[in-house]
Write a protein that holds these residues in place. Structure first.
Motif, PDB file in Angstrom:
ATOM      1  N   GLU A 287      11.119   8.406  -1.023  1.00  0.00           N
ATOM      2  CA  GLU A 287      10.242   7.585  -0.218  1.00  0.00           C
ATOM      3  C   GLU A 287       8.804   8.132  -0.226  1.00  0.00           C
ATOM      4  N   GLU A 288       8.640   9.448  -0.191  1.00  0.00           N
ATOM      5  CA  GLU A 288       7.295  10.028  -0.199  1.00  0.00           C
ATOM      6  C   GLU A 288       6.565   9.698  -1.493  1.00  0.00           C
ATOM      7  N   ALA A 289       7.297   9.691  -2.612  1.00  0.00           N
ATOM      8  CA  ALA A 289       6.674   9.353  -3.895  1.00  0.00           C
ATOM      9  C   ALA A 289       6.150   7.921  -3.883  1.00  0.00           C
ATOM     10  N   PHE A 290       6.892   7.032  -3.250  1.00  0.00           N
ATOM     11  CA  PHE A 290       6.446   5.644  -3.146  1.00  0.00           C
ATOM     12  C   PHE A 290       5.115   5.560  -2.403  1.00  0.00           C
ATOM     13  N   TRP A 291       4.976   6.279  -1.299  1.00  0.00           N
ATOM     14  CA  TRP A 291       3.756   6.213  -0.502  1.00  0.00           C
ATOM     15  C   TRP A 291       2.585   6.874  -1.218  1.00  0.00           C
ATOM     16  N   VAL A 292       2.860   7.867  -2.028  1.00  0.00           N
ATOM     17  CA  VAL A 292       1.788   8.449  -2.852  1.00  0.00           C
ATOM     18  C   VAL A 292       1.314   7.418  -3.863  1.00  0.00           C
ATOM     19  N   LEU A 293       2.264   6.708  -4.472  1.00  0.00           N
ATOM     20  CA  LEU A 293       1.911   5.643  -5.415  1.00  0.00           C
ATOM     21  C   LEU A 293       1.071   4.567  -4.726  1.00  0.00           C
ATOM     22  N   VAL A 294       1.462   4.167  -3.529  1.00  0.00           N
ATOM     23  CA  VAL A 294       0.694   3.174  -2.776  1.00  0.00           C
ATOM     24  C   VAL A 294      -0.730   3.680  -2.539  1.00  0.00           C
ATOM     25  N   LEU A 295      -0.856   4.931  -2.132  1.00  0.00           N
ATOM     26  CA  LEU A 295      -2.175   5.517  -1.896  1.00  0.00           C
ATOM     27  C   LEU A 295      -3.018   5.472  -3.165  1.00  0.00           C
ATOM     28  N   VAL A 296      -2.442   5.871  -4.272  1.00  0.00           N
ATOM     29  CA  VAL A 296      -3.191   5.917  -5.534  1.00  0.00           C
ATOM     30  C   VAL A 296      -3.643   4.520  -5.942  1.00  0.00           C
ATOM     31  N   VAL A 297      -2.734   3.569  -5.915  1.00  0.00           N
ATOM     32  CA  VAL A 297      -3.080   2.217  -6.369  1.00  0.00           C
ATOM     33  C   VAL A 297      -4.059   1.550  -5.412  1.00  0.00           C
ATOM     34  N   ARG A 298      -3.874   1.734  -4.118  1.00  0.00           N
ATOM     35  CA  ARG A 298      -4.734   1.068  -3.136  1.00  0.00           C
ATOM     36  C   ARG A 298      -6.095   1.745  -2.981  1.00  0.00           C
ATOM     37  N   ASP A 299      -6.110   3.076  -2.883  1.00  0.00           N
ATOM     38  CA  ASP A 299      -7.349   3.781  -2.550  1.00  0.00           C
ATOM     39  C   ASP A 299      -8.071   4.374  -3.756  1.00  0.00           C
TER      40      ASP A 299
END
Length: 110
Positions: A1-13
């Motif tokens: 789950e943490e990897a998913f949120w890192v991916l979200v951060l990278v793609v969004r921000d």
């Protein structure tokens, strides 16, 4: 789950609009890098123009994969340290540094 949120951060921000249908973010970053190259590495920019090689051709995948496919692991980990510690503002200096590294080879290309 943490990897998913890192991916979200990278793609969004870090890479806004890079993965949209038109990939506008990537086009903008590549254009900015071209302008920076013309100002900071004019010999390289001129030689790339002579060779009919666009900065976008070289750098599009750098931004899209955050250099994972082009840097050796030790350099990649250092680059990611900078990106995730200092933020997206380090992407352009990193891209310019990569261009600087290949400058001698490109200037010697025939």
């Amino acid at each position: 789950e943490e990897a998913f949120w890192v991916l979200v951060l990278v793609v969004r921000d870090f890479l806004p609009e890079h993965f949209s249908e038109a990939m506008i973010g990537n086009h903008v970053d590549c254009h900015v890098l071209r302008v920076l190259c013309e100002h900071r590495l004019p010999s390289l920019a001129s030689r790339l123009h002579e060779l009919d090689i666009s900065i976008q051709l070289l750098s599009a995948r750098w931004f899209l994969c955050l250099w994972a496919s082009v840097l050796p692991q030790p350099a990649l980990l250092r680059a990611w340290d900078c990106l995730f510690t200092l933020g997206p503002c380090t992407a352009m200096p990193l891209a310019l540094a990569c261009l600087h590294v290949v400058e001698i080879s490109v200037l010697a290309a025939t």
